[in-house]
Design a protein around this motif. Sequence first.
Motif, PDB file in Angstrom:
ATOM      1  N   LEU A 106      -0.542  -6.474  -0.929  1.00  0.00           N
ATOM      2  CA  LEU A 106      -1.059  -7.801  -0.600  1.00  0.00           C
ATOM      3  C   LEU A 106      -1.887  -8.385  -1.738  1.00  0.00           C
ATOM      4  N   THR A 107      -2.617  -7.549  -2.434  1.00  0.00           N
ATOM      5  CA  THR A 107      -3.549  -8.033  -3.452  1.00  0.00           C
ATOM      6  C   THR A 107      -3.025  -7.919  -4.881  1.00  0.00           C
ATOM      7  N   SER A 152       3.009 -11.316   1.063  1.00  0.00           N
ATOM      8  CA  SER A 152       1.553 -11.454   1.056  1.00  0.00           C
ATOM      9  C   SER A 152       1.079 -12.852   1.442  1.00  0.00           C
TER      10      SER A 152
END
Length: 242
Positions: A106-107, A152
């Motif tokens: 996600l990051t 994401s």
Amino acid sequence: MTQTVVRGKKTEVKNVLLTTASIGLMAGTLALSLIYGGDRTYYFVSLLLIVYMTIPFFVGFERKKPTVGEVVITAVFIALAVAGRAAFFFAPQVKPIGAIVVIAGLTLGPSGGFIVGAGSMFVSNFLFGQGPWTPWQMFAMGMVGLLAGLLSDKLLKGKKTIPVCIFGALVIFFVYGIIVDLWTIFGFTPEPNWETVVLVYGGALWFNMVFAVSTGIFLAFFTGPMVRKMERIRKKYGLWQR
């Protein structure tokens, strides 16, 4: 401004194609290892998978001129995933490693999520035991991070944790579980058939379910704090600026 956006989109497309090609190489290598490799080639196959998964990572980073901070953050995610798996050694299948890999995706994006997932399984198996299952675990967990990175924007939309928890549980159950159990089918059965498939997946159902549910629970606790921390790090140090 328009030219910058176009160049950014072209670079993103190239990165996706390169990652897809690397995944294809990994899948092909795993298939060939079943046919020709045997149980004694898993270290060599693991090494090949590491080479494949670093290609899009480093090529993509080179295009963006990576900083030391970006490389360090990726390594820290792998260390956290390994430590999380080791810390819960007493509870089979109740591991935060899946949650940490999802958050990495996600990051850090698809490539970063993929290398965190695959790398964390390879390193942690020095504690839990290397074997012919290692390349399959690497590939499976890498796919977990990759899918988290690809989705994401949708998962983090509205900054709600529930979609991330549901996604984490589903991707562990249906992606990680299916890929790893596929090795069990071909690795232990000379002539796989539908009875073997039902037996293996039926026997692994409880374990996959526990891993999936625990991943969702860990994500409920970790997602908010870790994503906010990563956003602050991104802004403070100018990391992953597109």
